[in-house]
Design an enzyme around this catalytic site. Structure first.
Site, PDB file in Angstrom:
ATOM      1  CB  CYS A  36      -0.716   0.085   1.060  1.00  0.00           C
ATOM      2  SG  CYS A  36      -2.143  -1.533   1.166  1.00  0.00           S
ATOM      3  CG  HIS A  80      -7.855  -2.293   7.990  1.00  0.00           C
ATOM      4  ND1 HIS A  80      -8.624  -1.383   8.551  1.00  0.00           N
ATOM      5  CD2 HIS A  80      -8.006  -1.819   6.574  1.00  0.00           C
ATOM      6  CE1 HIS A  80      -9.065  -0.455   7.948  1.00  0.00           C
ATOM      7  NE2 HIS A  80      -8.865  -0.748   6.777  1.00  0.00           N
ATOM      8  CD  GLU A  82      -6.355  -3.244  12.342  1.00  0.00           C
ATOM      9  OE1 GLU A  82      -7.070  -2.463  12.837  1.00  0.00           O
ATOM     10  OE2 GLU A  82      -5.435  -3.264  11.339  1.00  0.00           O
ATOM     11  CB  CYS A 108     -11.087   1.030  11.577  1.00  0.00           C
ATOM     12  SG  CYS A 108     -11.344  -0.655  11.011  1.00  0.00           S
ATOM     13  CB  CYS A 111      -9.898  -3.709  12.750  1.00  0.00           C
ATOM     14  SG  CYS A 111      -9.566  -3.952  11.039  1.00  0.00           S
TER      15      CYS A 111
END
Length: 154
Positions: A36, A80, A82, A108, A111
Site C-alpha cells: 500500500c 487491514h 489486524e 478502526c 477491526c
C-alpha cells in the site's frame, strides 16, 4: 512487605514496557512488507510471550498487490493489518483468546469488533487512527489499551 510488592510490580511493568516497545518495533518492520502506498500498517499478535500471528495491510490472497486505484483511493477490499493477523490464526492451531494485539496504528471500528470477538484482551499501538471510536469500543469492552509514542521506541 508492601514496599517489596510495590517494587516487584514496578519492575514487572518496566519489563512489560520493554517488551511492548520491542514488539512495536517488529510491527513497524512488518508494515514495510505492505504494498500500500498511502499507509503501511503492521500487526503482531502475542500470547504467552510468543508471537502467534502477524499481518500487514494489503489485498486478499490471489489479488494484484495494488492497494489503491489511479486516484490514490484505497480499494474497498484491502484488508487491514489486524484483520490479516486475526484471520491468520483461523488457519493455525492458535487462537487469540487472552492475547495482546500490537499495531502501528490504532484499529478502526470494524477491526476493533474483530479483535474483541477474537478474544484480544490487550491492545498496544503507536499512531492514532483518524477515528477513535475503535479504541473507545475496545476500552468499553474491557480491553486494556496502551498507546506508546514512536519517539519513545528509540
Amino acid at each position: 512487605m508492601y514496599l517489596a510488592a510495590s517494587l516487584k510490580n514496578r519492575m514487572k511493568a518496566e519489563k512489560q514496557e520493554r517488551y511492548d516497545k520491542a514488539y512495536l518495533k517488529m510491527a513497524l518492520e512488518w508494515a514495510k512488507l505492505s504494498h500500500c502506498k498511502r499507509k503501511q500498517v503492521g500487526a503482531l499478535i502475542v500470547k504467552n510471550r510468543m508471537i502467534i500471528s502477524d499481518g500487514y495491510n494489503g489485498t486478499p490472497s490471489g489479488f494484484d498487490n495494488c492497494c489503491e486505484n489511479n486516484e490514490g483511493e484505497t480499494h474497498w477490499y484491502v484488508l487491514h493489518a489486524e484483520a490479516n493477523a486475526i484471520l491468520k490464526t483461523a488457519g493455525s492451531t492458535h487462537n487469540c483468546r487472552g492475547a495482546t494485539l500490537y499495531l502501528t496504528i490504532s484499529p478502526c471500528k470494524d477491526c476493533s469488533k474483530l479483535a474483541h470477538q477474537a478474544g484480544i484482551i490487550r491492545l498496544v499501538y503507536i499512531n492514532r487512527y483518524k477515528d477513535a471510536s475503535g479504541v473507545d469500543f475496545l476500552k468499553e469492552a474491557g480491553v486494556e489499551v496502551v498507546e506508546i509514542t514512536e519517539e519513545s521506541l528509540g
